[in-house]
Design a protein around this motif. Structure first.
Motif, PDB file in Angstrom:
ATOM      1  N   LEU A   1      16.002  23.862  -0.170  1.00 15.94           N
ATOM      2  CA  LEU A   1      16.708  22.497   0.102  1.00 15.94           C
ATOM      3  C   LEU A   1      16.095  22.492   1.489  1.00 15.94           C
ATOM      4  O   LEU A   1      15.728  22.982   1.512  1.00 15.94           O
ATOM      5  N   LEU A   2      16.616  20.731   1.439  1.00 18.03           N
ATOM      6  CA  LEU A   2      16.078  20.312   2.269  1.00 18.03           C
ATOM      7  C   LEU A   2      14.745  19.831   2.598  1.00 18.03           C
ATOM      8  O   LEU A   2      14.343  19.586   3.331  1.00 18.03           O
ATOM      9  N   LEU A   3      13.801  20.027   1.238  1.00 18.64           N
ATOM     10  CA  LEU A   3      12.569  19.974   1.755  1.00 18.64           C
ATOM     11  C   LEU A   3      11.758  19.399   1.111  1.00 18.64           C
ATOM     12  O   LEU A   3      12.381  19.193  -0.569  1.00 18.64           O
ATOM     13  N   PRO A   4      11.482  17.512   0.815  1.00 18.57           N
ATOM     14  CA  PRO A   4      11.105  16.554   0.318  1.00 18.57           C
ATOM     15  C   PRO A   4       9.842  17.304  -0.753  1.00 18.57           C
ATOM     16  O   PRO A   4       8.945  18.033  -0.785  1.00 18.57           O
TER      17      PRO A   4
ATOM     18  N   LYS B   1       7.019  16.051  -3.172  1.00 21.94           N
ATOM     19  CA  LYS B   1       5.785  15.004  -3.724  1.00 21.94           C
ATOM     20  C   LYS B   1       5.133  15.458  -4.906  1.00 21.94           C
ATOM     21  O   LYS B   1       4.603  16.855  -4.712  1.00 21.94           O
TER      22      LYS B   1
ATOM     23  N   LEU C   1       8.202   5.449   6.947  1.00 18.39           N
ATOM     24  CA  LEU C   1       7.704   6.025   5.876  1.00 18.39           C
ATOM     25  C   LEU C   1       6.700   5.337   5.728  1.00 18.39           C
ATOM     26  O   LEU C   1       5.298   6.031   6.161  1.00 18.39           O
TER      27      LEU C   1
ATOM     28  N   SER D   1      16.310  28.282   6.950  1.00 17.46           N
ATOM     29  CA  SER D   1      17.388  27.001   5.950  1.00 17.46           C
ATOM     30  C   SER D   1      18.543  27.033   5.359  1.00 17.46           C
ATOM     31  O   SER D   1      19.468  28.461   6.206  1.00 17.46           O
TER      32      SER D   1
ATOM     33  N   LEU E   1      12.063  21.026   7.583  1.00 14.40           N
ATOM     34  CA  LEU E   1      12.685  20.786   8.672  1.00 14.40           C
ATOM     35  C   LEU E   1      13.162  21.443   9.416  1.00 14.40           C
ATOM     36  O   LEU E   1      14.315  20.967  10.342  1.00 14.40           O
TER      37      LEU E   1
ATOM     38  N   LEU F   1      11.260   8.483  -1.702  1.00 15.67           N
ATOM     39  CA  LEU F   1      10.684   8.354  -0.661  1.00 15.67           C
ATOM     40  C   LEU F   1      10.249   9.407   0.409  1.00 15.67           C
ATOM     41  O   LEU F   1       9.628   9.251   0.824  1.00 15.67           O
ATOM     42  N   GLY F   2      11.197  10.344  -0.023  1.00 16.96           N
ATOM     43  CA  GLY F   2      11.124  11.721   0.608  1.00 16.96           C
ATOM     44  C   GLY F   2      11.691  11.456   2.097  1.00 16.96           C
ATOM     45  O   GLY F   2      10.606  12.435   2.788  1.00 16.96           O
ATOM     46  N   VAL F   3      12.215  11.106   2.627  1.00 14.37           N
ATOM     47  CA  VAL F   3      12.445  11.374   4.059  1.00 14.37           C
ATOM     48  C   VAL F   3      13.199  12.002   4.066  1.00 14.37           C
ATOM     49  O   VAL F   3      14.279  12.774   3.080  1.00 14.37           O
ATOM     50  N   SER F   4      13.796  12.444   5.319  1.00 16.54           N
ATOM     51  CA  SER F   4      14.318  13.135   5.786  1.00 16.54           C
ATOM     52  C   SER F   4      16.237  13.084   5.172  1.00 16.54           C
ATOM     53  O   SER F   4      16.547  12.507   5.040  1.00 16.54           O
TER      54      SER F   4
ATOM     55  N   ALA G   1      11.536  11.674  11.862  1.00 10.03           N
ATOM     56  CA  ALA G   1      12.702  12.226  11.529  1.00 10.03           C
ATOM     57  C   ALA G   1      11.957  13.517  10.365  1.00 10.03           C
ATOM     58  O   ALA G   1      12.559  14.914   9.619  1.00 10.03           O
ATOM     59  N   GLY G   2      11.846  12.758   9.346  1.00 12.90           N
ATOM     60  CA  GLY G   2      11.450  13.333   8.226  1.00 12.90           C
ATOM     61  C   GLY G   2       9.541  12.717   7.574  1.00 12.90           C
ATOM     62  O   GLY G   2       9.108  11.739   8.260  1.00 12.90           O
ATOM     63  N   PRO G   3       9.587  13.551   6.713  1.00 14.21           N
ATOM     64  CA  PRO G   3       8.143  14.253   6.406  1.00 14.21           C
ATOM     65  C   PRO G   3       7.327  12.505   6.517  1.00 14.21           C
ATOM     66  O   PRO G   3       7.876  12.300   5.173  1.00 14.21           O
TER      67      PRO G   3
ATOM     68  N   LYS H   1       7.098  23.193  -7.076  1.00 15.91           N
ATOM     69  CA  LYS H   1       5.788  23.241  -7.515  1.00 15.91           C
ATOM     70  C   LYS H   1       6.051  23.548  -9.029  1.00 15.91           C
ATOM     71  O   LYS H   1       5.175  23.811  -9.664  1.00 15.91           O
TER      72      LYS H   1
ATOM     73  N   PRO I   1       4.824  19.846   2.660  1.00 14.44           N
ATOM     74  CA  PRO I   1       6.144  19.884   2.691  1.00 14.44           C
ATOM     75  C   PRO I   1       6.153  21.466   3.843  1.00 14.44           C
ATOM     76  O   PRO I   1       7.057  21.901   4.335  1.00 14.44           O
TER      77      PRO I   1
ATOM     78  N   LEU J   1      14.615   4.640   8.266  1.00 12.58           N
ATOM     79  CA  LEU J   1      14.215   6.165   8.014  1.00 12.58           C
ATOM     80  C   LEU J   1      13.035   5.512   7.081  1.00 12.58           C
ATOM     81  O   LEU J   1      11.334   5.790   7.151  1.00 12.58           O
TER      82      LEU J   1
ATOM     83  N   MET K   1      15.554   7.544  -1.897  1.00 13.27           N
ATOM     84  CA  MET K   1      15.534   7.906   0.277  1.00 13.27           C
ATOM     85  C   MET K   1      14.316   9.067  -0.653  1.00 13.27           C
ATOM     86  O   MET K   1      14.217   9.073   0.198  1.00 13.27           O
TER      87      MET K   1
END
Lengths: 313, 414
Positions: A304-307, A309, B342, B413, B396, A89-92, B383-385, A184, B391, B338, A85
């Motif tokens: 932290l909290l950053l997906p 890509k 996406l 954060s 968030l 997928l990089g979701v929240s 809610a999510g990118p 990165k 990013p 979720l 997840m």
């Protein structure tokens, strides 16, 4: 007065270590995932499913070790799901973490009800026994506190320096921290951000589940629905409280575990001056205070909290 | 001028917005179907029993409304907060704060007539829930303290507070369990339909959904909330006082959850106890996400889970499937939603192939003045990118885009 006796304090400190053990496993697991840049709010559910899986496997096979294996595997699988997840997928992160907690909690109760049913007395297993190290256990004060314990207590205590060594003294640890601080840069340096995050979430999930299994297989000898009782959230708090440092997390876990042990003992002796809830609520209040005080100096992992890509400039 | 890189995403037609929750629910029903089969039940029969149990009679339908009302309110609470990217995971605690306030009114004002006491009680519950959420709201707005962790932890502070109250000063002496005495009759929400538990709190929940819709769609504050949620820095440059907006959002969000507590306490339970909510606050997150953070969506999603919650008992009786299926379903629905979001993001960005992360990056450059306006019309409810978004734009916690003017602030954060 009974409260002030030496025996009371020895008992209290020994219990402190036992109460701190599930917190330590879960906190070290969460520390690992957060150091790699992923907040795993699936922790509360992972602990409960770990407790259920460990108990159930032990109950069905009669082997505590297979039970532990079952718990570790369950936690790893939930970690894998979290990684899919939050990383692929990089979701929240926090919403998917909560989803995993809901899912794992529901599964724990559902599977338990399917396999065990709802007997009036929950069937018990023969849990892990307290081990006594010869000679050392005879030492005054320290002996009964430190050397007459469950095996898993020692494992949890040993885990802290191990995690510290891993994070701060190995190449892998450097990669983990870099991925957590600046994915990165890590990618440019040839580190697989996805790989590291998957690894940390899987190992972290297994550790969380182990914390849960300690509850059902050593602390108690059965599985209870309300067993984890917020210990997962306490562990999230401990990582913050411990400033993302293994040693400080240990200190925090001992402190919070000590409060829990004290509260139980005060209830047992009929202490009335303060409601027992006062001691249970302190960890939460102290963590918020700690959060406020660290808010100015950012100690948290940078990403932290950053997906992340892959392949994006 | 800040250079912002944005993912192009057009406002979607309604049917596309509705299809995602439906897909998520279907996925959840399908996956949970495996558990139903494991229980040795017939899939169709089990799900039919679920819906019959929830909608099969007048009483069942009204009970479904009873079960939906708190979910509507906690769902609205979460949806409103998430719109401003105030990550309120604390609706559960705010619900308990509201229930505690309602109890205090119901135990203190024993002589006050209902026409005066009820409005006071509801306002008091709103204020209590709001105040409880305002603490993490202010900590976030003023000190940049992470809201996910504080709202979560404050749930337990409130829970232990309630536990201490019902086990201490408010303990009803005669009862076996720790609970408060019954609140006076004037403080109890009137039953509106006979032979049911359909109380005043239920239409109130729907009314609140209307108000939240009005707030978000038609007022400057609603615009500000959405703008802050999309990009706080851009909103600040656009003249919006971000800190104040976050605080007000927290207050309103907590207030809605507090009303859910008032409804449960003064409409259903009448005694304060530790088990007043079976996790409505957390379910509110599922409801809000499934409802696409839109008030109408929240109402529909809450009704769906009202059906599931209410029908589960009947399904369990008829087919032997444990009621815990409901919890599993909530978790799976949330995760599926979720993932589906996406899909939406990628779909809008340029077709289904964009599902492969990083394959398609449709981006445009906009100045910051346009950014808030443009983004507020886009699918900012995610809610999510979604896949492919830079990013740094979607941190968030609203951290500034690197290299922006005044970018000296530390990223906020945990």
């Amino acid at each position: 007065m009974e409260i002030l006796s030496v025996a009371f304090f020895i008992g209290l400190l020994a219990a402190m270590l036992r109460m701190a053990t599930p917190l330590l496993f879960a906190t070290m697991g969460e520390l690992l995932t957060e150091r790699a840049g992923v907040l795993n709010l699936g922790i509360e559910g992972t602990m409960l499913l770990g407790a259920m899986a460990g108990y159930l496997v032990a109950y069905k096979t009669g082997s505590l070790w297979l039970g532990l294996g079952g718990a570790l595997l369950t936690g790893a699988l939930l970690g894998l799901l979290m990684a899919f997840m939050a990383v692929t997928l990089g979701v929240s992160q926090h919403v998917s973490g909560l989803g995993i907690t809901l899912l794992a909690t529901g599964l724990s109760l559902y599977i338990y009800r399917m396999v065990i049913g709802s007997p009036s007395v929950p069937p018990s297993i023969r849990p892990f026994q307290i081990l006594t190290i010869p000679v050392l256990a005879q030492l005054p004060v320290i002996g009964p506190i430190l050397f007459r314990q469950y095996l898993l207590v020692w494992v949890a205590l040993a885990l802290v320096p191990l995690i510290w060594l891993l994070l701060f003294r190995t190449a892998l640890g450097l990669k983990i921290r870099t991925v957590g601080e600046n994915p990165k840069a890590a990618e440019v340096a040839g580190v697989s951000v996805y790989g590291i995050r998957y690894l940390c979430l899987i190992v972290g999930g297994a550790l969380m589940a182990l914390g849960g299994a300690f509850l059902s297989m050593a602390h108690f000898n059965m599985f209870l629905f309300g067993m984890v009782a917020g210990r997962g959230w306490i562990s999230i708090a401990l990582v913050v409280f411990g400033n993302w440092r293994p040693g400080k997390c240990l200190a925090g876990a001992l402190f919070f575990g000590g409060l829990d042990a004290l509260q139980l003992r005060l209830q047992a002796v009929g202490f009335q001056a303060l409601p027992y809830q006062f001691f249970l609520v302190l960890p939460y209040i102290l963590t918020i205070v700690a959060l406020v005080s660290v808010s100015r100096r950012a100690a948290y992992p940078g990403s932290l909290l950053l997906p992340y890509k892959r392949g994006e400039a | 001028m800040i250079a912002l890189r944005l993912e192009r995403r057009h406002p979607l037609p309604l049917w596309q917005q509705a299809i995602l929750p439906l897909l998520s629910v279907l996925a959840a029903l399908g996956l949970c179907g495996l558990l139903v089969l494991w229980a040795g039940a017939d899939l169709v029969r089990a799900y039919a029993a679920l819906f019959v149990g929830a909608l099969g009679s007048r009483f069942a339908v009204l009970e479904t409304f009873v079960k939906s009302a708190p979910l509507i309110l906690t769902g609205l609470a979460v949806a409103l907060a998430f719109r401003a990217k105030f990550w309120n995971i604390g609706a559960e605690g705010q619900l308990y704060a509201g229930a505690t306030a309602a109890t205090w009114f119901g135990l203190t004002f024993t002589e006050t007539p209902a026409w005066l006491l009820l409005p006071l009680l509801l306002l008091g519950s709103f204020a209590a829930g709001g105040a409880w959420a305002l603490i993490p709201g202010l900590l976030k707005a003023r000190l940049k303290v992470d809201d996910v962790v504080t709202t979560l932890l404050m749930n337990y502070i409130m829970l232990y507070l309630v536990s201490a109250l019902v086990d201490g000063p408010w303990r009803e002496p005669v009862s076996q369990w720790p609970q408060s005495p019954e609140i006076v009759e004037a403080a109890q929400l009137p039953i509106l339909l006979e032979r049911s538990r359909f109380h005043l709190g239920i239409p109130l929940a729907f009314f609140c959904a209307g108000l939240v819709w009005l707030l978000l769609a038609r007022t400057p504050l609603g615009y500000a909330i959405k703008a802050v949620g999309v990009n706080p820095r851009a909103a600040e440059f656009g003249g919006i006082r971000t800190a104040r907006v976050i605080a007000v959002t927290a207050l309103l969000s907590g207030g809605l959850a507090g009303l859910a507590g008032a409804g449960e306490l003064a409409g259903i339970q009448f005694h304060l106890m530790e088990a007043i909510s079976p996790g409505y606050g957390y379910s509110g997150i599922v409801v809000a996400m499934l409802g696409g953070l839109h008030p109408l969506g929240v109402v529909l999603a809450a009704f769906f889970f009202g059906v599931v919650n209410n029908g589960a008992q009947h399904m369990s009786r008829v087919t032997g499937v444990p009621t815990y299926l409901v919890e599993v379903m909530q978790g799976v629905t949330l995760l599926a939603m979720l993932a589906a979001l996406l899909l939406l993001g990628s779909f809008a960005a340029g077709g289904a192939w964009a599902l492969i992360p990083g394959l398609l990056k449709a981006r445009l450059k906009v100045g910051n003045a346009d950014a808030a306006r443009a983004l507020s019309t886009l699918g900012s409810r995610m809610a999510g990118p979604p896949g492919g978004i830079d990013p740094s734009l979607h941190t968030l916690h609203g951290a500034p885009v690197s290299g922006s003017p005044g970018g000296d602030a530390p990223p906020d954060s945990p």
